[in-house]
Design a protein around this motif. Sequence first.
Motif, PDB file in Angstrom:
ATOM      1  N   SER A   1      -3.058  -1.340  -6.027  1.00  0.00           N
ATOM      2  CA  SER A   1      -2.608  -1.064  -4.661  1.00  0.00           C
ATOM      3  C   SER A   1      -3.578  -0.115  -3.969  1.00  0.00           C
ATOM      4  CB  SER A   1      -1.212  -0.437  -4.683  1.00  0.00           C
ATOM      5  OG  SER A   1      -0.865   0.070  -3.415  1.00  0.00           O
ATOM      6  N   GLU A   2      -3.876  -0.414  -2.704  1.00  0.00           N
ATOM      7  CA  GLU A   2      -4.677   0.506  -1.906  1.00  0.00           C
ATOM      8  C   GLU A   2      -3.829   1.700  -1.478  1.00  0.00           C
ATOM      9  OE1 GLU A   2      -7.546  -1.186   1.068  1.00  0.00           O
ATOM     10  OE2 GLU A   2      -6.342  -2.989   0.721  1.00  0.00           O
ATOM     11  N   VAL A   3      -4.517   2.764  -1.036  1.00  0.00           N
ATOM     12  CA  VAL A   3      -3.828   3.953  -0.539  1.00  0.00           C
ATOM     13  C   VAL A   3      -4.453   4.379   0.782  1.00  0.00           C
ATOM     14  CG1 VAL A   3      -3.282   4.757  -2.875  1.00  0.00           C
ATOM     15  CG2 VAL A   3      -5.336   5.615  -1.719  1.00  0.00           C
ATOM     16  N   VAL A   4      -3.686   5.123   1.552  1.00  0.00           N
ATOM     17  CA  VAL A   4      -4.192   5.756   2.758  1.00  0.00           C
ATOM     18  C   VAL A   4      -3.745   7.206   2.725  1.00  0.00           C
ATOM     19  CG1 VAL A   4      -2.165   5.048   4.093  1.00  0.00           C
ATOM     20  CG2 VAL A   4      -4.281   5.655   5.288  1.00  0.00           C
ATOM     21  N   MET A   5      -4.633   8.122   3.126  1.00  0.00           N
ATOM     22  CA  MET A   5      -4.262   9.527   3.159  1.00  0.00           C
ATOM     23  C   MET A   5      -3.504   9.805   4.451  1.00  0.00           C
ATOM     24  SD  MET A   5      -5.178  10.748   0.329  1.00  0.00           S
ATOM     25  CE  MET A   5      -4.598  12.406   0.747  1.00  0.00           C
ATOM     26  N   GLY A   6      -2.214  10.130   4.313  1.00  0.00           N
ATOM     27  CA  GLY A   6      -1.369  10.391   5.459  1.00  0.00           C
ATOM     28  C   GLY A   6      -1.360  11.860   5.843  1.00  0.00           C
ATOM     29  N   ASN A   7      -0.544  12.180   6.840  1.00  0.00           N
ATOM     30  CA  ASN A   7      -0.489  13.531   7.370  1.00  0.00           C
ATOM     31  C   ASN A   7       0.949  13.859   7.717  1.00  0.00           C
ATOM     32  OD1 ASN A   7      -0.683  15.752   9.466  1.00  0.00           O
ATOM     33  ND2 ASN A   7      -2.848  15.487   9.049  1.00  0.00           N
ATOM     34  N   GLN A   8       1.387  15.047   7.382  1.00  0.00           N
ATOM     35  CA  GLN A   8       2.751  15.481   7.675  1.00  0.00           C
ATOM     36  C   GLN A   8       2.760  16.399   8.896  1.00  0.00           C
ATOM     37  OE1 GLN A   8       5.251  15.543   4.241  1.00  0.00           O
ATOM     38  NE2 GLN A   8       6.150  17.495   4.849  1.00  0.00           N
ATOM     39  N   ILE A   9       1.888  16.069   9.862  1.00  0.00           N
ATOM     40  CA  ILE A   9       1.670  16.900  11.045  1.00  0.00           C
ATOM     41  C   ILE A   9       1.257  18.300  10.590  1.00  0.00           C
ATOM     42  CG2 ILE A   9       2.516  17.430  13.364  1.00  0.00           C
ATOM     43  CD1 ILE A   9       2.561  14.494  12.586  1.00  0.00           C
TER      44      ILE A   9
ATOM     45  N   MET B   1       0.844  -1.185   0.000  1.00  0.00           N
ATOM     46  CA  MET B   1       0.000   0.000   0.000  1.00  0.00           C
ATOM     47  C   MET B   1       0.883   1.240   0.000  1.00  0.00           C
ATOM     48  SD  MET B   1      -3.045  -0.924   2.732  1.00  0.00           S
ATOM     49  CE  MET B   1      -3.718   0.741   2.579  1.00  0.00           C
ATOM     50  N   ILE B   2       0.278   2.381  -0.368  1.00  0.00           N
ATOM     51  CA  ILE B   2       1.015   3.641  -0.447  1.00  0.00           C
ATOM     52  C   ILE B   2       0.304   4.711   0.371  1.00  0.00           C
ATOM     53  CG2 ILE B   2       1.847   5.480  -1.974  1.00  0.00           C
ATOM     54  CD1 ILE B   2       3.343   2.855  -2.346  1.00  0.00           C
ATOM     55  N   SER B   3       1.084   5.452   1.158  1.00  0.00           N
ATOM     56  CA  SER B   3       0.555   6.613   1.870  1.00  0.00           C
ATOM     57  C   SER B   3       0.708   7.847   0.984  1.00  0.00           C
ATOM     58  CB  SER B   3       1.312   6.821   3.184  1.00  0.00           C
ATOM     59  OG  SER B   3       0.897   8.019   3.820  1.00  0.00           O
ATOM     60  N   ILE B   4      -0.388   8.540   0.765  1.00  0.00           N
ATOM     61  CA  ILE B   4      -0.371   9.775  -0.025  1.00  0.00           C
ATOM     62  C   ILE B   4      -0.487  10.962   0.933  1.00  0.00           C
ATOM     63  CG2 ILE B   4      -1.601  11.173  -1.729  1.00  0.00           C
ATOM     64  CD1 ILE B   4      -2.501   8.618  -3.080  1.00  0.00           C
ATOM     65  N   LYS B   5       0.458  11.877   0.830  1.00  0.00           N
ATOM     66  CA  LYS B   5       0.449  13.072   1.659  1.00  0.00           C
ATOM     67  C   LYS B   5       0.457  14.301   0.757  1.00  0.00           C
ATOM     68  CE  LYS B   5       2.758  11.038   5.680  1.00  0.00           C
ATOM     69  NZ  LYS B   5       3.931  11.083   6.582  1.00  0.00           N
ATOM     70  N   THR B   6      -0.629  15.048   0.775  1.00  0.00           N
ATOM     71  CA  THR B   6      -0.692  16.232  -0.083  1.00  0.00           C
ATOM     72  C   THR B   6       0.358  17.261   0.316  1.00  0.00           C
ATOM     73  OG1 THR B   6      -2.445  17.165   1.326  1.00  0.00           O
ATOM     74  CG2 THR B   6      -3.126  15.923  -0.631  1.00  0.00           C
ATOM     75  N   ALA B   7       0.840  17.212   1.560  1.00  0.00           N
ATOM     76  CA  ALA B   7       1.868  18.163   1.994  1.00  0.00           C
ATOM     77  C   ALA B   7       3.181  17.948   1.276  1.00  0.00           C
ATOM     78  CB  ALA B   7       2.078  18.062   3.503  1.00  0.00           C
ATOM     79  N   ARG B   8       3.401  16.775   0.670  1.00  0.00           N
ATOM     80  CA  ARG B   8       4.666  16.531  -0.024  1.00  0.00           C
ATOM     81  C   ARG B   8       4.474  16.279  -1.518  1.00  0.00           C
ATOM     82  NH1 ARG B   8       5.498  10.735   2.723  1.00  0.00           N
ATOM     83  NH2 ARG B   8       4.245   9.507   1.293  1.00  0.00           N
ATOM     84  N   THR B   9       3.247  16.031  -1.982  1.00  0.00           N
ATOM     85  CA  THR B   9       3.017  15.846  -3.420  1.00  0.00           C
ATOM     86  C   THR B   9       1.888  16.727  -3.949  1.00  0.00           C
ATOM     87  OG1 THR B   9       1.834  13.802  -2.785  1.00  0.00           O
ATOM     88  CG2 THR B   9       3.999  13.546  -3.778  1.00  0.00           C
ATOM     89  N   GLY B  10       1.403  17.669  -3.139  1.00  0.00           N
ATOM     90  CA  GLY B  10       0.380  18.585  -3.607  1.00  0.00           C
ATOM     91  C   GLY B  10      -0.860  17.857  -4.091  1.00  0.00           C
ATOM     92  N   PHE B  11      -1.632  18.521  -4.933  1.00  0.00           N
ATOM     93  CA  PHE B  11      -2.797  17.878  -5.537  1.00  0.00           C
ATOM     94  C   PHE B  11      -2.441  17.217  -6.865  1.00  0.00           C
ATOM     95  CE2 PHE B  11      -5.588  21.221  -3.288  1.00  0.00           C
ATOM     96  CZ  PHE B  11      -5.684  20.424  -2.164  1.00  0.00           C
ATOM     97  N   THR B  12      -1.614  17.871  -7.648  1.00  0.00           N
ATOM     98  CA  THR B  12      -1.310  17.377  -8.992  1.00  0.00           C
ATOM     99  C   THR B  12      -0.527  16.067  -8.940  1.00  0.00           C
ATOM    100  OG1 THR B  12      -1.290  19.656  -9.817  1.00  0.00           O
ATOM    101  CG2 THR B  12      -0.290  17.966 -11.210  1.00  0.00           C
ATOM    102  N   ALA B  13       0.586  16.040  -8.215  1.00  0.00           N
ATOM    103  CA  ALA B  13       1.388  14.815  -8.132  1.00  0.00           C
ATOM    104  C   ALA B  13       0.688  13.742  -7.310  1.00  0.00           C
ATOM    105  CB  ALA B  13       2.760  15.128  -7.542  1.00  0.00           C
ATOM    106  N   SER B  14      -0.092  14.139  -6.303  1.00  0.00           N
ATOM    107  CA  SER B  14      -0.847  13.149  -5.523  1.00  0.00           C
ATOM    108  C   SER B  14      -1.859  12.430  -6.398  1.00  0.00           C
ATOM    109  CB  SER B  14      -1.571  13.829  -4.361  1.00  0.00           C
ATOM    110  OG  SER B  14      -0.667  14.297  -3.389  1.00  0.00           O
ATOM    111  N   GLN B  15      -2.478  13.160  -7.317  1.00  0.00           N
ATOM    112  CA  GLN B  15      -3.445  12.527  -8.210  1.00  0.00           C
ATOM    113  C   GLN B  15      -2.758  11.537  -9.143  1.00  0.00           C
ATOM    114  OE1 GLN B  15      -5.905  15.127 -10.845  1.00  0.00           O
ATOM    115  NE2 GLN B  15      -7.594  14.275  -9.643  1.00  0.00           N
TER     116      GLN B  15
END
Length: 366
Positions: A287-295, A262-276
């Motif tokens: 692969s499943e994903v989980v929305m992570g957090n960069q504090i 699985m992959i953690s997606i964090k918009t704080a490090r890949t924004g919206f464009t790269a996260s998409q």
Amino acid sequence: MKIVAIEAVPFTIPYRKPLRFASGEVHEADHVLVRVHTDDGVVGVAEAPPRPYTYGETQASIRAVIDQIFAPELVGLSLLEREVVHARLDRTVGNPAAKSAVDMACWDALGRTLDLPVTQLLGGYSDRMRVSHMVGFAPDGAMVAEAERVRDTYGITTFKVKVGRRPVSVDVGACRALREALGPDVELYVDGNRGWTPSEAARALHAMADLDLTLSEELCPADDVLGRRWLTARTTVPTVADESAVTSGQVTRELLDGAATMISIKTARTGFTASQRVLHQCEGLGSEVVMGNQIDGQIGTACTVAFGAAHRHSARRAGELSNFLDMADDLLAEPLEIHGGELAVRPGPGLGIEIDPDKLAHYRTD
């Protein structure tokens, strides 16, 4: 819709308690507010949280790269020229939080210009997400008390347990205490922030086999290619790649190598464009994903829920959306609120958030 200026405003807000990870700890949110101004008078906002012990960025470096490199390259471009924006951002190596904040502020400005929510622009699947809360690195009783308080106050029933900083037996005991206190209906998963060796991680997962853990995130060092592959092949708990899978190329490597499932997606490090792009890549690879957090603070959390709720694939699991509860204050005029274990996307154009000018004046450090 042309970009006429980009601001990087540093601000500092204390945490109510230190936030600890296997890789370090933070006592204050030394973040950067990024504002993208257009020739129509629209201002898009986002938040860049530096994590020097993970990505090498600091508050000062984020300000410098935006002021000295990104802003001169992007001023004059249209908000619709996203590929041009990213081609110019990508000329500079690294700096993921700085790039991501610029990207998300552009999306916010675009939504405000078109009078549409960013969530609808991205996909429009839902308007809310279930919330996961982080606990860890405290005595068992304190961790249990916090989890019970968060469950009873906010209705949250998914908990991410930080491990990897203490002896394996201590972390295993903490997870066992949480399971015994919270019961079988609460979801528990662990995040090691690269703090264990593969053998330590294997021993810990074996010792917790009866605790019904749903995920194990980044238990081993990100560059331990063989060790991570060895561990993933020996456990039935899904393995989440986080810091080891920041770019699309790294996502491909982790999944095809068998080092993660699985992959953690964090918009704080890949924004919206790269996260998409990462999200669609994971869908294609099964692969499943989980929305992570960069504090993140509340601005960054609003970005995470806006993205996670927009897509069916990312809305399936609880997202890590509650870390802002540990901050003593924030910059939003209307604070985010968690109800019934869920966080709703803010209605209104763009991200649907507004910065309180008095709070910004109080907490900014430039």
